[in-house]
Design a protein around this motif. Sequence first.
Motif, mmCIF file in Angstrom:
data_model
loop_
_atom_site.group_PDB
_atom_site.id
_atom_site.type_symbol
_atom_site.label_atom_id
_atom_site.label_comp_id
_atom_site.label_asym_id
_atom_site.label_seq_id
_atom_site.Cartn_x
_atom_site.Cartn_y
_atom_site.Cartn_z
ATOM 1 N N VAL A 55 33.622 49.357 46.829
ATOM 2 C CA VAL A 55 35.098 49.675 46.669
ATOM 3 C C VAL A 55 35.468 48.796 45.462
ATOM 4 C CG1 VAL A 55 35.285 49.250 49.322
ATOM 5 C CG2 VAL A 55 35.214 47.298 48.156
ATOM 6 N N GLU A 56 36.684 48.823 45.162
ATOM 7 C CA GLU A 56 37.468 47.997 44.106
ATOM 8 C C GLU A 56 38.042 46.718 44.642
ATOM 9 O OE1 GLU A 56 40.665 48.414 40.292
ATOM 10 O OE2 GLU A 56 40.455 50.057 41.749
ATOM 11 N N SER A 61 34.085 46.580 40.647
ATOM 12 C CA SER A 61 33.460 47.461 41.582
ATOM 13 C C SER A 61 32.536 46.355 42.146
ATOM 14 C CB SER A 61 32.307 48.120 40.869
ATOM 15 O OG SER A 61 32.954 49.112 40.487
ATOM 16 N N THR A 79 40.144 51.346 48.497
ATOM 17 C CA THR A 79 38.881 52.260 48.914
ATOM 18 C C THR A 79 39.191 53.611 48.391
ATOM 19 O OG1 THR A 79 39.914 52.682 51.171
ATOM 20 C CG2 THR A 79 38.611 50.513 51.027
ATOM 21 N N MET A 114 34.474 55.454 43.637
ATOM 22 C CA MET A 114 35.024 54.163 43.435
ATOM 23 C C MET A 114 34.284 53.362 42.040
ATOM 24 S SD MET A 114 37.450 54.252 45.577
ATOM 25 C CE MET A 114 38.121 52.588 44.724
#
Length: 169
Positions: A55-56, A61, A79, A114
Amino acid sequence: MSEVEKMPVTLTVNGKKVQRFVEPRTLLIHFLREDLSITGPHIGCETTHCGACTVELNGMSVKSCTMFAVQADGAEITTIEGMANPDGTLSALQEGFRQMHGLQCGFCTPGMIMRAHVLLKENPDPSEDEIRAGIAGNLCRCTGYQNIVKAIQYAAAKLQGREFQEAAE
């Protein structure tokens, strides 16, 4: 056996502020999937090796399988569910994966997109080698990566207002 005391967590997930009480041992991936019903990030290896849970988080990351939800308190998380354009159309990366056939079974795709999203923020015009190095922490068992690389190149070109020119092989 005594019950574990829950801790408050406040996050912004895909642009929406959420507040919950969680056990300190709750992993971010489980918080997203089980508490928030955000199932795009996948549970793969649970050891950071596969990247399916990427996810960010605050522009970086993060592999959410080895981070506690309480560590993310106050963070902004994006997400795959938050990647579409505001009008609901596919983002450049999502479009690239679709157009360039950058997925097969799709299990790695949310984490791969992502990671690629943050990669393109860090380096808007990466070379093929830079893309391969940038996604090295995300595994795909189906594609052989060539079309994933093309998908990221496609997105990079689109984001820069250029037409994607596929390299001759």
